[in-house]
Design a protein around this motif. Sequence first.
Motif, PDB file in Angstrom:
ATOM      1  N   VAL A   1       1.642  12.409   4.861  1.00 21.61           N
ATOM      2  CA  VAL A   1       2.617  12.978   5.288  1.00 21.61           C
ATOM      3  C   VAL A   1       2.415  13.798   6.139  1.00 21.61           C
ATOM      4  O   VAL A   1       2.803  14.803   6.569  1.00 21.61           O
ATOM      5  CB  VAL A   1       3.473  13.145   4.173  1.00 21.61           C
ATOM      6  N   SER A   2       1.331  14.616   5.125  1.00 23.84           N
ATOM      7  CA  SER A   2       1.496  15.899   5.402  1.00 23.84           C
ATOM      8  C   SER A   2       0.493  16.028   7.297  1.00 23.84           C
ATOM      9  O   SER A   2       0.658  16.788   7.342  1.00 23.84           O
ATOM     10  CB  SER A   2       0.296  17.501   4.657  1.00 23.84           C
ATOM     11  N   SER A   3      -0.100  14.701   7.537  1.00 20.55           N
ATOM     12  CA  SER A   3      -0.860  15.217   8.439  1.00 20.55           C
ATOM     13  C   SER A   3      -0.355  14.621   9.529  1.00 20.55           C
ATOM     14  O   SER A   3      -0.495  14.632  10.701  1.00 20.55           O
ATOM     15  CB  SER A   3      -2.732  14.454   8.394  1.00 20.55           C
ATOM     16  N   GLY A   4       0.879  13.899   9.293  1.00 21.61           N
ATOM     17  CA  GLY A   4       1.885  13.436  10.686  1.00 21.61           C
ATOM     18  C   GLY A   4       1.722  12.473  10.957  1.00 21.61           C
ATOM     19  O   GLY A   4       1.169  11.507   9.956  1.00 21.61           O
ATOM     20  N   THR A   5       1.945  11.885  11.874  1.00 19.36           N
ATOM     21  CA  THR A   5       2.136  10.318  11.897  1.00 19.36           C
ATOM     22  C   THR A   5       0.755   9.668  12.498  1.00 19.36           C
ATOM     23  O   THR A   5       0.577   8.610  13.190  1.00 19.36           O
ATOM     24  CB  THR A   5       3.200   9.961  12.939  1.00 19.36           C
ATOM     25  N   THR A   6      -0.143  10.446  12.813  1.00 16.97           N
ATOM     26  CA  THR A   6      -1.451  10.550  13.945  1.00 16.97           C
ATOM     27  C   THR A   6      -2.643   9.688  13.011  1.00 16.97           C
ATOM     28  O   THR A   6      -3.317   9.566  13.316  1.00 16.97           O
ATOM     29  CB  THR A   6      -1.950  11.624  14.731  1.00 16.97           C
ATOM     30  N   SER A   7      -2.241   9.927  11.494  1.00 18.14           N
ATOM     31  CA  SER A   7      -3.735  10.002  10.495  1.00 18.14           C
ATOM     32  C   SER A   7      -3.972   8.307  11.041  1.00 18.14           C
ATOM     33  O   SER A   7      -3.182   7.862  10.532  1.00 18.14           O
ATOM     34  CB  SER A   7      -3.018  10.604   9.248  1.00 18.14           C
ATOM     35  N   ALA A   8      -6.053   8.340  10.491  1.00 15.26           N
ATOM     36  CA  ALA A   8      -5.798   7.103  10.179  1.00 15.26           C
ATOM     37  C   ALA A   8      -5.253   6.094   9.330  1.00 15.26           C
ATOM     38  O   ALA A   8      -4.772   5.000   9.838  1.00 15.26           O
ATOM     39  CB  ALA A   8      -6.664   6.838  10.627  1.00 15.26           C
ATOM     40  N   ARG A   9      -4.890   6.925   8.111  1.00 19.91           N
ATOM     41  CA  ARG A   9      -4.229   6.085   7.033  1.00 19.91           C
ATOM     42  C   ARG A   9      -2.435   5.875   7.414  1.00 19.91           C
ATOM     43  O   ARG A   9      -2.507   4.445   7.003  1.00 19.91           O
ATOM     44  CB  ARG A   9      -3.968   6.988   6.059  1.00 19.91           C
ATOM     45  N   THR A  10      -1.935   6.066   7.907  1.00 23.31           N
ATOM     46  CA  THR A  10      -0.612   5.826   9.110  1.00 23.31           C
ATOM     47  C   THR A  10      -0.658   4.924   9.749  1.00 23.31           C
ATOM     48  O   THR A  10       0.171   4.141   9.422  1.00 23.31           O
ATOM     49  CB  THR A  10       0.218   7.069   9.178  1.00 23.31           C
ATOM     50  N   ALA A  11      -1.320   4.621  10.402  1.00 21.03           N
ATOM     51  CA  ALA A  11      -2.380   3.566  11.886  1.00 21.03           C
ATOM     52  C   ALA A  11      -2.300   2.758  10.859  1.00 21.03           C
ATOM     53  O   ALA A  11      -1.980   1.979  11.401  1.00 21.03           O
ATOM     54  CB  ALA A  11      -3.254   5.154  12.952  1.00 21.03           C
ATOM     55  N   GLN A  12      -2.577   2.514   9.455  1.00 14.18           N
ATOM     56  CA  GLN A  12      -3.025   1.090   8.774  1.00 14.18           C
ATOM     57  C   GLN A  12      -2.008   1.207   9.128  1.00 14.18           C
ATOM     58  O   GLN A  12      -2.324  -0.550   8.299  1.00 14.18           O
ATOM     59  CB  GLN A  12      -4.918   1.613   8.168  1.00 14.18           C
TER      60      GLN A  12
ATOM     61  N   PRO B   1       1.035  -1.186   0.479  1.00 14.25           N
ATOM     62  CA  PRO B   1       0.298  -0.202   0.064  1.00 14.25           C
ATOM     63  C   PRO B   1       0.999   0.988   0.273  1.00 14.25           C
ATOM     64  O   PRO B   1       2.333   1.429   0.625  1.00 14.25           O
ATOM     65  CB  PRO B   1      -0.663   0.039   1.171  1.00 14.25           C
ATOM     66  N   LYS B   2       0.327   2.294  -0.823  1.00 19.22           N
ATOM     67  CA  LYS B   2       0.785   3.468  -0.795  1.00 19.22           C
ATOM     68  C   LYS B   2       0.831   4.364   1.265  1.00 19.22           C
ATOM     69  O   LYS B   2       0.548   4.130   1.869  1.00 19.22           O
ATOM     70  CB  LYS B   2       0.027   4.673  -1.103  1.00 19.22           C
ATOM     71  N   ILE B   3       2.592   4.493   0.789  1.00 10.54           N
ATOM     72  CA  ILE B   3       3.130   4.523   2.716  1.00 10.54           C
ATOM     73  C   ILE B   3       2.977   6.548   2.117  1.00 10.54           C
ATOM     74  O   ILE B   3       2.780   7.122   3.668  1.00 10.54           O
ATOM     75  CB  ILE B   3       4.234   4.080   3.425  1.00 10.54           C
ATOM     76  N   ALA B   4       3.494   7.278   1.431  1.00  7.51           N
ATOM     77  CA  ALA B   4       4.077   8.584   1.622  1.00  7.51           C
ATOM     78  C   ALA B   4       3.453   8.877   0.976  1.00  7.51           C
ATOM     79  O   ALA B   4       3.105  10.067  -0.193  1.00  7.51           O
ATOM     80  CB  ALA B   4       5.744   8.752   0.992  1.00  7.51           C
ATOM     81  N   THR B   5       2.073   8.886   1.466  1.00 11.16           N
ATOM     82  CA  THR B   5       0.385   9.838   0.040  1.00 11.16           C
ATOM     83  C   THR B   5       0.640  11.527   0.404  1.00 11.16           C
ATOM     84  O   THR B   5       0.847  11.090   1.865  1.00 11.16           O
ATOM     85  CB  THR B   5      -0.696   9.453   0.022  1.00 11.16           C
ATOM     86  N   PRO B   6       0.438  12.272   0.099  1.00  8.97           N
ATOM     87  CA  PRO B   6       0.941  13.194   0.029  1.00  8.97           C
ATOM     88  C   PRO B   6      -0.453  13.481   1.542  1.00  8.97           C
ATOM     89  O   PRO B   6       0.423  14.711   2.507  1.00  8.97           O
ATOM     90  CB  PRO B   6      -0.266  14.479  -0.776  1.00  8.97           C
ATOM     91  N   GLY B   7      -1.706  13.460   1.496  1.00 10.58           N
ATOM     92  CA  GLY B   7      -2.705  13.116   2.781  1.00 10.58           C
ATOM     93  C   GLY B   7      -1.286  12.608   4.318  1.00 10.58           C
ATOM     94  O   GLY B   7      -1.634  13.356   5.166  1.00 10.58           O
TER      95      GLY B   7
END
Length: 100
Positions: free
Chosen positions: A24-35, A16-22
């Motif tokens: 990366v810009s929201s920090g490490t607390t985003s739901a996508r990054t947590a997933q 899955p895409k890790i470094a999407t602009p959304g």
Amino acid sequence: MLPTAARRSLAGLIPPKIATPGAVSSGTTSARTAQVIDFYSKLPKGPKPSSERAGGLRGRYFEGKNASGKPILATVGILFLIGYTIDYNMHLKHHKSGHH
């Protein structure tokens, strides 16, 4: 092969895409990054456990404490015997019609 068919066949190999602009810009607390972090934390780490043994001929003869080259030697011997038998029979057919 159509581009969509190729894309579908490779979908399981591409992570899955890790470094999407959304993300990366929201920090490490985003739901996508947590997933993504949750997905990668569940993957096995390190070498394959030794308890999982290969099945069939490979597991029986080429891996573990019973590893040997006997199947390779047996295959070479069988191929030699088959080739010799065919050659001998062809030679007999040659002599059938007359001596040389």
